[in-house]
Design a protein around this motif. Structure first.
Motif, short mmCIF file in Angstrom:
data_model
loop_
_atom_site.label_atom_id
_atom_site.label_comp_id
_atom_site.label_asym_id
_atom_site.label_seq_id
_atom_site.Cartn_x
_atom_site.Cartn_y
_atom_site.Cartn_z
N VAL A 21 48.62 -1.68 8.99
CA VAL A 21 48.98 -1.02 10.25
C VAL A 21 47.96 0.05 10.62
N ILE A 22 47.54 0.87 9.64
CA ILE A 22 46.55 1.92 9.92
C ILE A 22 45.25 1.30 10.39
N ALA A 23 44.81 0.24 9.72
CA ALA A 23 43.57 -0.42 10.11
C ALA A 23 43.69 -1.04 11.50
N ASP A 24 44.88 -1.49 11.85
CA ASP A 24 45.08 -2.18 13.13
C ASP A 24 45.14 -1.22 14.32
N ILE A 25 45.89 -0.10 14.17
CA ILE A 25 46.12 0.76 15.34
C ILE A 25 45.63 2.20 15.14
N GLY A 26 45.13 2.54 13.96
CA GLY A 26 44.65 3.89 13.71
C GLY A 26 45.75 4.81 13.24
N PHE A 27 45.40 5.75 12.37
CA PHE A 27 46.40 6.62 11.75
C PHE A 27 47.17 7.43 12.79
N GLU A 28 46.49 7.93 13.81
CA GLU A 28 47.15 8.78 14.80
C GLU A 28 48.25 8.04 15.55
N ASN A 29 48.18 6.73 15.59
CA ASN A 29 49.19 5.94 16.31
C ASN A 29 50.26 5.37 15.38
N VAL A 30 50.14 5.65 14.09
CA VAL A 30 51.07 5.09 13.11
C VAL A 30 52.32 5.96 13.02
N SER A 31 53.46 5.31 12.98
CA SER A 31 54.72 5.99 12.69
C SER A 31 55.32 5.39 11.42
N MET A 32 56.17 6.14 10.79
CA MET A 32 56.83 5.63 9.59
C MET A 32 57.68 4.41 9.95
N ARG A 33 58.25 4.40 11.14
CA ARG A 33 59.06 3.26 11.58
C ARG A 33 58.22 1.99 11.65
N LYS A 34 57.00 2.10 12.21
CA LYS A 34 56.14 0.92 12.33
C LYS A 34 55.76 0.37 10.97
N VAL A 35 55.48 1.26 10.03
CA VAL A 35 55.14 0.80 8.69
C VAL A 35 56.34 0.14 8.02
N ALA A 36 57.51 0.75 8.17
CA ALA A 36 58.72 0.19 7.57
C ALA A 36 59.00 -1.21 8.13
N GLU A 37 58.87 -1.36 9.44
CA GLU A 37 59.09 -2.67 10.05
C GLU A 37 58.09 -3.70 9.54
#
Length: 203
Positions: A21-37
């Protein structure tokens, strides 16, 4: 599977998902919810393992680094020193999709390290490990007589700097620097100091 094994498997799945997810959208756009999903776990379970985005980012970077190929040596004494070093160089460039993902994570870390002390310390520590990895391969070559005596620290620093600089150009799809150019440029730069042919070996 024991409870501890399940917890470890879940943690690994979360870290893999975080890297993607970080590689795809960048850390600043990452939320814990997105990673969990992306990991297929509940947000509560993710928070059980990682209570902040910052801790998740640091662990994801460490996880990515551990998967990058630092076990290439494998204790295989039959691998020629120049081939081993060439494999390391290949691994430190964005050679395939998995390594391109690693490179995206490194780029996120570089940017974040300019504003965050914890990220800066993490970056310096990972570079120290890379330096030791490359230096160990060079030392092995010198000890075996495959390389001439040289300044191991200086050669290691040069290799890392060239991989960073040329790797960025490859990531940018710069038409003047492809992977073959990057490898040959690095090898021709270090070959005189190691006393080896300037052509990048088959690795």
């Amino acid at each position: 599977m024991t409870k501890a094994e399940r917890a470890l498997e879940t943690r690994e799945r979360i870290l893999k998902a975080a890297c993607e997810v970080i590689a795809d959208i960048g850390f600043e756009n990452v939320s814990m919810r997105k990673v969990a999903e992306h990991a297929g776990v509940s947000k509560a379970l993710l928070h059980y393992h990682f209570d902040t985005r910052e801790k998740l980012f640091a662990e994801a970077m460490t996880h990515s680094f551990a998967q990058t190929g630092t076990d290439l040596e494998g204790g295989d004494a039959d691998v020629p020193a120049d081939v081993l070093l060439a494999r390391i160089v290949r691994t430190m460039l964005p050679t395939d999709e998995e390594l391109r993902q690693d490179w995206k994570l490194w780029q996120e870390l570089w940017v974040r390290a300019q504003r965050d002390d914890a990220a800066r310390h993490l970056a310096v520590d990972l570079y120290d490990q890379l330096h030791a990895w490359v230096g160990g391969a060079v030392e092995r070559g010198v000890a075996s007589g495959a390389f001439v005596p040289c300044d191991v620290a200086a050669i290691s620093t040069l290799i890392l700097a060239l991989c960073d600089g040329l790797g960025i150009r490859v990531m940018l799809a710069d038409p003047h620097v492809d992977l073959s150019t990057a490898r040959s440029t690095i090898w021709s730069a270090i070959a005189p100091s190691l006393g080896i042919p300037p052509a990048f070996p088959e690795a």
